[in-house]
Design a protein around this motif. Structure first.
Motif, PDB file in Angstrom:
ATOM      1  N   ILE A 188      -1.520 -12.344 -15.596  1.00 40.05           N
ATOM      2  CA  ILE A 188      -0.752 -12.552 -16.826  1.00 40.05           C
ATOM      3  C   ILE A 188      -1.612 -12.218 -18.047  1.00 40.05           C
ATOM      4  O   ILE A 188      -1.193 -11.488 -18.944  1.00 40.05           O
ATOM      5  N   THR A 189      -2.835 -12.734 -18.056  1.00 39.32           N
ATOM      6  CA  THR A 189      -3.685 -12.512 -19.215  1.00 39.32           C
ATOM      7  C   THR A 189      -4.007 -11.029 -19.364  1.00 39.32           C
ATOM      8  O   THR A 189      -3.968 -10.471 -20.460  1.00 39.32           O
ATOM      9  N   ALA A 190      -4.295 -10.407 -18.224  1.00 37.03           N
ATOM     10  CA  ALA A 190      -4.662  -8.998 -18.283  1.00 37.03           C
ATOM     11  C   ALA A 190      -3.510  -8.168 -18.820  1.00 37.03           C
ATOM     12  O   ALA A 190      -3.703  -7.280 -19.658  1.00 37.03           O
ATOM     13  N   GLN A 191      -2.302  -8.473 -18.363  1.00 37.90           N
ATOM     14  CA  GLN A 191      -1.173  -7.684 -18.844  1.00 37.90           C
ATOM     15  C   GLN A 191      -0.958  -7.889 -20.351  1.00 37.90           C
ATOM     16  O   GLN A 191      -0.676  -6.956 -21.089  1.00 37.90           O
ATOM     17  N   ALA A 192      -1.144  -9.145 -20.793  1.00 37.57           N
ATOM     18  CA  ALA A 192      -0.991  -9.427 -22.225  1.00 37.57           C
ATOM     19  C   ALA A 192      -2.042  -8.668 -23.018  1.00 37.57           C
ATOM     20  O   ALA A 192      -1.752  -8.071 -24.059  1.00 37.57           O
ATOM     21  N   VAL A 193      -3.263  -8.678 -22.520  1.00 37.85           N
ATOM     22  CA  VAL A 193      -4.341  -8.024 -23.238  1.00 37.85           C
ATOM     23  C   VAL A 193      -4.120  -6.512 -23.280  1.00 37.85           C
ATOM     24  O   VAL A 193      -4.403  -5.851 -24.280  1.00 37.85           O
ATOM     25  N   MET A 234      -2.176 -18.942 -35.049  1.00 36.00           N
ATOM     26  CA  MET A 234      -2.295 -17.782 -34.194  1.00 36.00           C
ATOM     27  C   MET A 234      -1.449 -16.640 -34.738  1.00 36.00           C
ATOM     28  O   MET A 234      -0.325 -16.868 -35.152  1.00 36.00           O
ATOM     29  N   ARG A 235      -2.017 -15.449 -34.715  1.00 36.05           N
ATOM     30  CA  ARG A 235      -1.290 -14.330 -35.313  1.00 36.05           C
ATOM     31  C   ARG A 235       0.010 -14.069 -34.585  1.00 36.05           C
ATOM     32  O   ARG A 235       0.101 -14.118 -33.364  1.00 36.05           O
ATOM     33  N   VAL A 236       1.010 -13.787 -35.370  1.00 35.33           N
ATOM     34  CA  VAL A 236       2.343 -13.573 -34.829  1.00 35.33           C
ATOM     35  C   VAL A 236       2.342 -12.456 -33.794  1.00 35.33           C
ATOM     36  O   VAL A 236       3.039 -12.525 -32.780  1.00 35.33           O
ATOM     37  N   GLU A 237       1.515 -11.440 -34.037  1.00 33.74           N
ATOM     38  CA  GLU A 237       1.505 -10.275 -33.146  1.00 33.74           C
ATOM     39  C   GLU A 237       1.067 -10.644 -31.736  1.00 33.74           C
ATOM     40  O   GLU A 237       1.412  -9.947 -30.781  1.00 33.74           O
ATOM     41  N   TYR A 238       0.301 -11.697 -31.584  1.00 33.66           N
ATOM     42  CA  TYR A 238      -0.210 -12.048 -30.258  1.00 33.66           C
ATOM     43  C   TYR A 238       0.821 -12.773 -29.408  1.00 33.66           C
ATOM     44  O   TYR A 238       0.688 -12.842 -28.195  1.00 33.66           O
ATOM     45  N   ILE A 239       1.811 -13.346 -30.068  1.00 32.43           N
ATOM     46  CA  ILE A 239       2.694 -14.260 -29.334  1.00 32.43           C
ATOM     47  C   ILE A 239       3.508 -13.520 -28.276  1.00 32.43           C
ATOM     48  O   ILE A 239       3.510 -13.869 -27.101  1.00 32.43           O
ATOM     49  N   ASN A 240       4.172 -12.450 -28.711  1.00 29.42           N
ATOM     50  CA  ASN A 240       5.072 -11.766 -27.801  1.00 29.42           C
ATOM     51  C   ASN A 240       4.402 -11.221 -26.549  1.00 29.42           C
ATOM     52  O   ASN A 240       4.926 -11.411 -25.454  1.00 29.42           O
ATOM     53  N   PRO A 241       3.255 -10.540 -26.681  1.00 28.71           N
ATOM     54  CA  PRO A 241       2.617 -10.036 -25.468  1.00 28.71           C
ATOM     55  C   PRO A 241       2.400 -11.129 -24.426  1.00 28.71           C
ATOM     56  O   PRO A 241       2.667 -10.910 -23.239  1.00 28.71           O
ATOM     57  N   PHE A 242       1.957 -12.296 -24.859  1.00 30.84           N
ATOM     58  CA  PHE A 242       1.718 -13.371 -23.897  1.00 30.84           C
ATOM     59  C   PHE A 242       3.017 -13.862 -23.289  1.00 30.84           C
ATOM     60  O   PHE A 242       3.119 -14.052 -22.082  1.00 30.84           O
ATOM     61  N   VAL A 243       4.005 -14.057 -24.118  1.00 28.37           N
ATOM     62  CA  VAL A 243       5.275 -14.559 -23.611  1.00 28.37           C
ATOM     63  C   VAL A 243       5.880 -13.553 -22.646  1.00 28.37           C
ATOM     64  O   VAL A 243       6.297 -13.898 -21.532  1.00 28.37           O
ATOM     65  N   GLU A 244       5.882 -12.290 -23.053  1.00 28.20           N
ATOM     66  CA  GLU A 244       6.494 -11.262 -22.211  1.00 28.20           C
ATOM     67  C   GLU A 244       5.766 -11.109 -20.881  1.00 28.20           C
ATOM     68  O   GLU A 244       6.386 -11.066 -19.821  1.00 28.20           O
ATOM     69  N   SER A 245       4.440 -11.016 -20.951  1.00 30.55           N
ATOM     70  CA  SER A 245       3.737 -10.759 -19.699  1.00 30.55           C
ATOM     71  C   SER A 245       3.832 -11.968 -18.782  1.00 30.55           C
ATOM     72  O   SER A 245       3.954 -11.809 -17.566  1.00 30.55           O
ATOM     73  N   ALA A 246       3.813 -13.161 -19.346  1.00 29.57           N
ATOM     74  CA  ALA A 246       3.972 -14.345 -18.501  1.00 29.57           C
ATOM     75  C   ALA A 246       5.310 -14.282 -17.784  1.00 29.57           C
ATOM     76  O   ALA A 246       5.410 -14.500 -16.567  1.00 29.57           O
ATOM     77  N   PHE A 247       6.321 -13.932 -18.554  1.00 27.95           N
ATOM     78  CA  PHE A 247       7.668 -13.868 -17.989  1.00 27.95           C
ATOM     79  C   PHE A 247       7.749 -12.797 -16.898  1.00 27.95           C
ATOM     80  O   PHE A 247       8.197 -13.055 -15.784  1.00 27.95           O
ATOM     81  N   ASN A 248       7.251 -11.596 -17.247  1.00 25.04           N
ATOM     82  CA  ASN A 248       7.364 -10.483 -16.298  1.00 25.04           C
ATOM     83  C   ASN A 248       6.584 -10.749 -15.020  1.00 25.04           C
ATOM     84  O   ASN A 248       7.106 -10.568 -13.912  1.00 25.04           O
ATOM     85  N   VAL A 249       5.335 -11.163 -15.183  1.00 29.69           N
ATOM     86  CA  VAL A 249       4.486 -11.339 -14.017  1.00 29.69           C
ATOM     87  C   VAL A 249       5.039 -12.435 -13.106  1.00 29.69           C
ATOM     88  O   VAL A 249       5.148 -12.266 -11.893  1.00 29.69           O
ATOM     89  N   MET A 250       5.442 -13.538 -13.704  1.00 37.69           N
ATOM     90  CA  MET A 250       5.910 -14.640 -12.865  1.00 37.69           C
ATOM     91  C   MET A 250       7.191 -14.264 -12.145  1.00 37.69           C
ATOM     92  O   MET A 250       7.397 -14.600 -10.981  1.00 37.69           O
ATOM     93  N   LYS A 251       8.042 -13.557 -12.860  1.00 34.78           N
ATOM     94  CA  LYS A 251       9.289 -13.145 -12.251  1.00 34.78           C
ATOM     95  C   LYS A 251       9.003 -12.231 -11.056  1.00 34.78           C
ATOM     96  O   LYS A 251       9.628 -12.351  -9.996  1.00 34.78           O
TER      97      LYS A 251
END
Lengths: 450, 154
Positions: free
Chosen positions: B95-100, B1-18
């Motif tokens: 979460i997915t929408a924010q990452a996208v 998986m491209r490195v560029e995709y990782i952070n958006p998913f991690v960040e948005s998961a973190f932000n949204v859940m918080k």
């Protein structure tokens, strides 16, 4: 019948008689599911009749339970269930016929249908088992013998009940087809691994080298194999000369690092130097395709991916270059897409692909778009399109031997015909179907037959 | 998986859940997985298409799903009913929408499929040929594993 034939017959008869007379193997015979079996009497401690075994939860189905044999707790195994033979269910209190066996230090009881008697035979008359024996797996059968009109199947108790040993792994062994086998007599897996490492390195007899190879695997996950054994042997000799036989072992990770320090290829952790890049560019076979796919597993921080992309862009400005760079170290690779350089550290040949940004020099968007940096483990499936060029330096050596094989096979699989493969300076491609094309010191191969 | 995709998913998961849980959320160590993996009991899946192909799976056990849905709705929910499922689906969607959206800003074009939710026991997801990035999230309501499998279209 003439006299000669009669004499021959008499001699034959005598021989037969003599053979039958020489009794050197005694076995206890019993029946299981209507057939006759025997077990070497040396393994039989006693016979007994017992019942009401104590059930052990979660044990294998053929374990009927445990039994108190005059103070010793022994486990009871039902041979009929073990061999999937019909076993009549007796009621709770009925007694079963038990053979109490001793194998190595273990004592246990096996349940059989009916214990017959002790039969003495000549071991020379035992026939080897036939592979189509049916009921019982052939590896558990020592042989067949005929006695007084009955055929007995002699079970190999050691094989049946010996404590499970790990099946010897044949992967590392295959690395040295001609190598000596590990000493007979159930070597432990650890011994085997060491033997395999030594064999691979071609340093049989020198235990120290084997230890060094093993320590490298422990500290740095570096596996000595056909990929790198030439280097390892030379390096070991050099190391021993320098450190002396007394201090040849690697005591800590620092030693292992030092041992491996000459292993790494030129341009590790930096953009490839002018000389190295020029050497690679010159040795590469022509790549006429309009779009060039490069696969760069183990790209680390990404320097070599950029170097390769620049070399190809410079050589084939018209072609669409795509580099699939991947590494399983998230920390290293996450910095790769946005690398910033100090222009003084950048060799001349890369500068045309760079632009000055706010924080320093970086590669142009066009060049960066040609590289996909992926967080990916090559040991998982590799969804890479057929590659024109595979760059995998100093990566394969740091995998376990069986993983090395898989990855190398994947290289052969993913490379187009005529594709190039660049391995680490001290690595070689052991598989068939790759022809070395590089000058000395450059492990460059082309896919194809000689 | 491209490195560029990782952070958006991690960040948005973190932000949204918080944000939706109003609680302290911690992220576990990221890792890669390729073999089939067991699903804990409730799984919401969002498909991705566009420059890439893949899917994002949000995996948690039933008690965790109930507690998260309770926290998000501000009321105690006891059974895995429509409301709970809709809530978990919405969480996956957010979460997915924010990452996208983040990826879109970086220049990657992704389309989403509407989320679907699976519940049951002893389920397993197998993706041949695709390795998944696992982002474990520890919340006071329980563990949620975000399982991202994206690959480039060759």
């Amino acid at each position: 019948m003439n006299a000669q034939a009669a004499a021959q017959a008499a001699v034959a008869h005598d021989e037969k008689k003599e053979r039958a007379d020489k009794i050197d193997f005694k076995m206890v015979t019993f029946s299981l599911g209507g057939k006759e079996y025997g077990i070497d009497i040396m393994n039989v401690k006693e016979i007994a009749r017992a019942g009401r075994f104590t059930y052990v939860p979660n044990a294998a189905p053929f374990v009927r339970g445990v039994y108190n044999l005059r103070g010793d707790i022994i486990s009871i195994i039902d041979l009929r269930i073990m061999f999937h033979l019909p076993a009549e269910r007796k009621d709770e209190n009925a007694l079963e016929s038990l053979l109490i066996l001793r194998v190595e230090d273990h004592v246990f009881g096996v349940i059989v249908d009916y214990i017959d008697k002790v039969v003495g035979v000549s071991s020379a008359a035992i026939q080897p088992p036939h592979p189509i024996f049916g009921d019982i797996n052939v590896k558990y059968i020592k042989g067949i013998i005929e006695n007084q009109g009955k055929l007995y199947i002699i079970l190999n108790v050691e094989k049946l009940f010996a404590p499970k040993k790990e099946e010897p792994r044949d992967e590392p062994r295959a690395a040295a087809a001609a190598g000596l086998r590990a000493a007979p007599g159930a070597p432990s897996p650890r011994d085997e691994a060491r033997a395999a490492a030594q064999e691979a390195a071609g340093i049989k007899g020198d235990l120290n080298a084997g230890f060094v190879a093993e320590t490298l695997a422990t500290f740095k996950k570096f596996s000595v194999s056909t990929v790198n054994d030439a280097w390892f042997r030379a390096r070991y000799a050099e190391w021993r000369a320098k450190r002396g036989v007394e201090d040849v072992q690697l005591h800590a990770e620092a030693d292992a690092d030092q041992f491996l320090s000459p292993f790494y290829s030129p341009g590790t952790g930096a953009l490839w130097s002018e000389d190295y890049a020029a050497a690679v560019a010159a040795a590469l076979p022509p790549m006429p395709a309009k779009s060039l796919n490069v696969w760069n597993p183990g790209c680390g921080k990404g320097y070599e991916s950029y170097s390769v992309a620049c070399i190809l862009k410079a050589a084939y400005p018209e072609a669409r270059v795509k580099v699939w760079a991947n590494d399983s170290d998230l920390l290293s690779i996450s910095m790769a897409p946005n690398m910033v350089f100090d222009i003084d550290d950048v060799p001349e040949r890369y500068r045309e692909f760079m632009v000055k940004g706010r924080n320093g020099w970086s590669f142009t968007q066009a060049l960066r778009d040609s590289i996909f940096f992926e967080f990916h483990d090559v040991l998982n499936a590799n969804p890479i399109p057929p590659a024109d060029f595979i760059v995998c330096r100093d990566t394969v050596s740091f995998m376990a031997p069986q993983d090395q094989k898989r990855v190398l096979a994947d290289f052969s699989d993913k490379a187009k015909e005529g594709a190039a493969l660049l391995m680490g300076a001290h690595e070689t491609m052991p598989l068939d179907g790759w022809v070395p094309i590089g000058p000395a010191g450059l492990s460059l191969y082309a896919k194809g037959s000689r | 998986m491209r490195v560029e995709y990782i952070n958006p998913f991690v960040e948005s998961a973190f932000n949204v859940m918080k944000e939706v849980l109003q609680a302290d959320v911690r992220r576990g160590e990221l890792f890669l997985k390729s073999t089939s993996m067991p699903v804990m009991g409730v799984a919401a899946i969002v498909g991705l298409a566009g420059d890439v192909e893949g899917r994002v799976l949000f995996d948690m056990d039933k008690p965790t799903a109930l507690r998260i849905a309770s926290a998000m709705n501000g009321e105690e929910l006891k059974a895995l009913d429509e409301l709970v499922k809709a809530t978990i689906t919405e969480l996956a969607n957010m979460i997915t929408a924010q990452a996208v959206t983040k990826l879109h800003e970086l220049g990657f074009r992704f389309d989403l499929t509407p989320p679907a939710i699976f519940t049951g026991d002893n389920m397993e997801v197998s993706n041949q040929d695709v390795e998944a990035l696992i982002v474990p999230m520890e919340t006071p309501q329980g563990k949620v594993e975000i399982n991202v499998a994206i690959r480039e279209r060759a």
